[in-house]
Motif scaffolding. Structure first.
Motif, short mmCIF file in Angstrom:
data_model
loop_
_atom_site.label_atom_id
_atom_site.label_comp_id
_atom_site.label_asym_id
_atom_site.label_seq_id
_atom_site.Cartn_x
_atom_site.Cartn_y
_atom_site.Cartn_z
N UNK A 1 -10.07 10.17 -53.59
CA UNK A 1 -8.94 10.74 -52.82
C UNK A 1 -8.12 11.86 -53.27
N UNK A 2 -8.07 13.07 -52.56
CA UNK A 2 -7.29 14.21 -53.08
C UNK A 2 -5.91 13.98 -52.64
N UNK A 3 -5.07 13.75 -53.94
CA UNK A 3 -3.57 13.70 -53.50
C UNK A 3 -2.73 15.03 -53.71
N UNK A 4 -2.10 15.42 -52.52
CA UNK A 4 -1.41 16.59 -52.76
C UNK A 4 -0.18 16.52 -53.66
N UNK A 5 0.25 17.83 -53.99
CA UNK A 5 1.36 17.98 -55.03
C UNK A 5 1.40 16.94 -56.14
N UNK A 6 0.36 17.03 -56.90
CA UNK A 6 -0.17 15.86 -57.88
C UNK A 6 0.93 15.95 -59.04
N UNK A 7 1.36 17.22 -59.32
CA UNK A 7 2.30 17.46 -60.60
C UNK A 7 3.62 16.69 -60.44
N UNK A 8 4.18 16.44 -59.18
CA UNK A 8 5.47 15.77 -58.98
C UNK A 8 5.13 14.38 -58.65
N UNK A 9 4.02 13.69 -58.80
CA UNK A 9 4.22 12.23 -58.50
C UNK A 9 4.53 11.59 -59.42
N UNK A 10 5.20 10.44 -58.91
CA UNK A 10 6.17 9.54 -60.21
C UNK A 10 5.06 8.16 -60.09
N UNK A 11 4.67 7.84 -59.08
CA UNK A 11 3.83 6.52 -58.96
C UNK A 11 2.92 6.36 -57.86
N UNK A 12 1.78 5.77 -58.11
CA UNK A 12 0.69 5.43 -56.94
C UNK A 12 0.58 3.94 -57.14
N UNK A 13 0.27 3.41 -55.74
CA UNK A 13 0.10 1.99 -55.75
C UNK A 13 -1.05 1.94 -54.63
N UNK A 14 -2.07 1.10 -55.07
CA UNK A 14 -2.99 1.01 -53.71
C UNK A 14 -3.14 -0.57 -53.42
N UNK A 15 -3.31 -0.78 -52.19
CA UNK A 15 -3.46 -2.21 -51.76
C UNK A 15 -2.45 -3.35 -52.10
N UNK A 16 -1.09 -2.86 -52.07
CA UNK A 16 0.02 -3.76 -52.42
C UNK A 16 0.20 -4.86 -51.17
N UNK A 17 -0.47 -4.25 -50.13
CA UNK A 17 -0.23 -5.24 -48.87
C UNK A 17 -1.68 -5.96 -48.36
N UNK A 18 -2.52 -5.82 -49.30
CA UNK A 18 -3.74 -6.66 -48.99
C UNK A 18 -4.30 -7.48 -50.27
N UNK A 19 -5.24 -8.39 -50.15
CA UNK A 19 -5.37 -9.32 -51.10
C UNK A 19 -6.41 -8.61 -52.12
N UNK A 20 -6.07 -8.83 -53.37
CA UNK A 20 -6.87 -8.20 -54.42
C UNK A 20 -7.14 -9.09 -55.80
N UNK A 21 -8.38 -9.20 -56.02
CA UNK A 21 -8.50 -10.41 -57.18
C UNK A 21 -7.77 -10.21 -58.43
N UNK A 22 -7.66 -8.80 -58.87
CA UNK A 22 -6.88 -8.34 -59.75
C UNK A 22 -5.75 -7.24 -59.76
N UNK A 23 -4.76 -7.62 -59.27
CA UNK A 23 -3.76 -6.70 -58.76
C UNK A 23 -3.22 -5.86 -59.79
N UNK A 24 -3.19 -6.31 -60.84
CA UNK A 24 -2.67 -5.58 -62.03
C UNK A 24 -3.40 -4.02 -62.40
N UNK A 25 -4.57 -3.86 -61.89
CA UNK A 25 -4.96 -2.42 -62.17
C UNK A 25 -5.02 -1.53 -60.99
N UNK A 26 -4.14 -1.91 -59.91
CA UNK A 26 -3.80 -1.08 -58.86
C UNK A 26 -2.50 -0.14 -58.90
#
Length: 716
Positions: free
Chosen positions: A593-618
């Motif tokens: 996935x291409x994220x715009x304005x990537x130089x100003x990104x502070x944090x990214x989280x994926x699937x915080x609202x869906x079940x995930x076997x190992x959440x710590x690598x999201x």
């Protein structure tokens, strides 16, 4: 810091590899046989030769509150519409679950254990059967088989008569004694079991876990109680003028056309209540069961809600001392029936009335019956859940004994969706989908996380997960994949096709495919037929390219939350978005996935609202990195007894990340730091604050937003 998420649209560049589509669904031989006999069809519709049996009940029952005795006489007319000649008729005796030596899935009050249902007589076509003759009567578990002298031919009727006695149980499990003079009585009469085109006679024992699978029936029931007791029941009251005092009867009649709530019986009227008669006659047609409730100290409110051209009478019965707590329940029921009829699922409420009886005091649980619910409180979610059961398993006659996920899962899903769309009176920091996560997260990847299609018969030790949490989440995935408009069209059609009939899981699968016009085998196979779990991870983030790796076998959407540098006043807005689970349809394993304005990104989280076997690598940067810069005070770790409930909260560290768990419950989660003493769960539904307490101990304030509750505890 806490992220404030805004929904914006933005472009993705998706790079993936595709392989061949998955195979058709596995169809067991019982379902194959139904297709061959044309009782079912592969487009999800009832087959040309679909059939079901009919049962008519005429019952006289008397309840003596002082002894809790139920004495009943019953005449049953059973019509064999099957293509088979029947050599037996199977009768359910639910109260035999209390019979000494019989199996039970829960502990019961020792005073309830005894003879179970005392059958005084059985008469078949005018011939009295010998209860001790095993060539005529056999009782095993909670079933009684009547062995017929001559087989009941296809298309023919048989008349059965029963006289029996049993006690209202002190064990309050779905039914029973609420207090000394308030009873909710269900599972109470000798009931003809279902004989169907898939399994033949349903002989599954009632052990408290199994619930409904009943015939479409009619009832004419006379209920006799002391003349100071009010009685509410399935069906409509036939003799109100013969029972109710004139002043009360006028209000009862007024309520049948009033949108405003009418207090039919007030606290003043209860003080010296004396009815004209103690025998109440209720009738119901084309329903699956009959229940009733009674009390000498319950108030009675009622009003109507118009459903198309019909007025539905809505009743609420509740303890006189709880008037402030329960006075709004009738209004809530009106609003729910309106939304069910016109919005979700968009099918008119199918019965002439509904009664909520507040009977499971302080327990917060409930139990559904046709046109009635036995609820443990006034909460909107509970009221929605039990009222929706009017559709499943009542109107659509789900075989809940084998496939509880086909009705409990729907009730859970509709409860959450209805609350989110129509009763959401406050802004929430978590998404609609996060409301399904907690119940699934605790079990994914475990040996008890069986495929969703698994029969309830084999999941009795894991009933809550397989009947409620897992299926409601899969329905939410369908809702996300199909979109609301198409999803509701599928659900509405499914209900209309199978109204008053009994669908199998395959009738559900194929109806949704037939109506949506989509091949959903990738979804059914991964979530309903195969073992596995959902698990995504952030593989890398470089020069704006976010690479997400799919590790688990079960596909889930990708929810993406991006926070930009909050220090820079000219920073871009944070955003949130969801990609559907069908991005994994071709079994690809990576996504860019291409994220715009990537130089100003502070944090990214994926699937915080869906079940995930190992959440710590999201997370980007990783959660452990966030904690390194935080310099967590390890003195906060340990056990915190909760003041409001007899349970304990455990704070621990796993791979450098703070984790919380309510011991002996299903609630646990990784915590994301907001500051040194404030934390939030990854899905945003749980927040925790650490406060200093005297004697160098710490105090926690735990908020569970899904339950709208806050708890406190002081460190041991």
């Amino acid at each position: 810091m806490k992220l404030k998420i805004f929904i914006l649209s933005f472009s993705f560049i998706i790079l993936s590899n595709s392989i061949n589509a998955q195979s058709d669904l596995h169809i067991p031989r019982e379902i194959q046989s139904a297709y061959e006999k044309q009782t079912r069809s592969k487009d999800g519709k009832p087959g040309e030769k679909y059939w079901q049996n009919e049962v008519n009940y005429k019952i006289d029952v008397a309840v003596t509150p002082s002894t809790r005795l139920i004495n009943g006489k019953e005449v049953v007319e059973f019509t064999n519409n099957s293509p088979d000649d029947l050599s037996e008729v199977v009768i359910r005796l639910y109260y035999d679950v209390f019979k000494k030596g019989n199996a039970r899935s829960i502990q019961v009050n020792e005073k309830d254990i005894g003879e179970g249902t005392i059958i005084k007589s059985v008469i078949v076509e005018g011939v009295k059967y010998d209860l001790s003759d095993r060539k005529q009567i056999r009782r095993i578990g909670t079933n009684m088989s009547i062995l017929l002298a001559e087989p009941l031919k296809t298309g023919k009727k048989i008349t059965l008569q029963f006289e029996w006695q049993q006690k209202v149980p002190l064990t309050l499990r779905r039914t029973g004694a609420v207090d000394e003079t308030s009873f909710f009585i269900g599972y109470w009469y000798p009931q003809v079991a279902v004989y169907d085109d898939i399994f033949g006679w349903d002989k599954i024992d009632y052990t408290f876990t199994t619930e409904f699978y009943n015939n479409l029936s009619s009832f004419d029931v006379n209920i006799t109680a002391p003349d100071n007791f009010l009685v509410w029941a399935t069906g409509t009251l036939q003799n109100s003028a013969d029972i109710l005092p004139t002043s009360i009867h006028k209000k009862y009649l007024k309520a049948q056309s009033s949108k405003d709530v009418i207090n039919i019986v007030t606290s003043e009227e209860l003080k010296n209540l004396k009815l004209k008669s103690g025998t109440w006659n209720y009738k119901a047609t084309e329903v699956t069961d009959f229940a009733f409730a009674m009390s000498d100290h319950y108030l009675w409110d009622a009003a109507v809600e118009k459903v198309k051209e019909n007025n539905v009478l809505i009743n609420t019965a509740f303890p006189v001392q709880e008037i402030e707590k329960y006075k709004e329940v009738t209004h809530i029921q009106q609003k729910i029936i309106k939304h069910f009829t016109y919005d979700v699922p968009g099918v008119p409420y199918p019965y002439p009335q509904f009664t909520t009886f507040i009977g499971l005091k302080n327990r917060g649980s409930g139990m559904e019956f046709p046109m009635m619910a036995n609820n443990g409180g006034p909460g909107k979610p509970l009221t929605i859940h039990e009222l929706f059961h009017s559709y499943f398993p009542m109107y659509v006659r789900i075989n809940e004994r084998r496939f509880a996920w086909m009705d409990e899962g729907w009730a859970d899903f509709i409860e959450i969706l209805t609350m989110h769309k129509f009763f959401n009176d406050k802004k929430e920091d978590h998404s609609f989908y996060s409301k399904f996560k907690l119940g699934v997260q605790r079990k994914i990847g475990s040996i008890s996380s069986l495929p969703a299609v698994t029969s309830t018969v084999y999941t009795t030790d894991n009933y809550g997960y397989h009947a409620y949490s897992l299926p409601s989440f899969t329905y939410a995935l369908l809702y996300q994949h199909l979109g609301e408009k198409k999803f509701l069209k599928c659900l509405k059609t499914y209900i209309e096709r199978w109204a008053k009939k009994s669908p199998t899981p395959y009738d559900f699968f194929y109806t949704f495919e037939n109506v949506s016009g989509e091949d959903l085998s990738f979804f059914w196979n991964s979530w309903y037929f195969k073992m596995g779990y959902p698990d995504l991870k952030i593989e890398s983030f470089n020069e704006g390219n976010l690479i997400i790796k799919r590790i688990g076998e079960r596909p889930v959407p990708i929810s993406l939350k991006v926070a930009y540098d909050s220090i820079n006043k000219k920073s871009l807005q944070n955003y949130s978005s969801i990609l559907g689970a069908d991005i994994w349809k071709n079994n690809n394993r990576t996504l860019t996935i291409k994220i715009p304005n990537f130089k100003k990104i502070e944090s990214i989280v994926i699937n915080s609202d869906f079940p995930d076997f190992n959440e710590s690598d999201n997370f980007y940067p990783s959660l452990s990195n966030q904690y390194e810069s935080l310099n967590l005070d390890n003195s906060i770790l340990g056990i915190y007894p909760i003041e409001e409930f007899p349970m304990e909260l455990l704070l621990s560290k796993k791979e450098g990340v703070l984790m919380f768990e309510l011991l002996n419950t299903s609630i646990k989660a990784y915590l994301q730091p907001l500051d040194k003493y404030s934390f939030v769960s990854i899905d945003g539904t749980i927040s925790l604050k650490i406060l200093k307490e005297k004697y160098n101990k710490h105090k926690v304030e735990l908020n569970l937003s899904l339950y709208d509750r806050t708890f406190t505890g002081i460190q041991k």
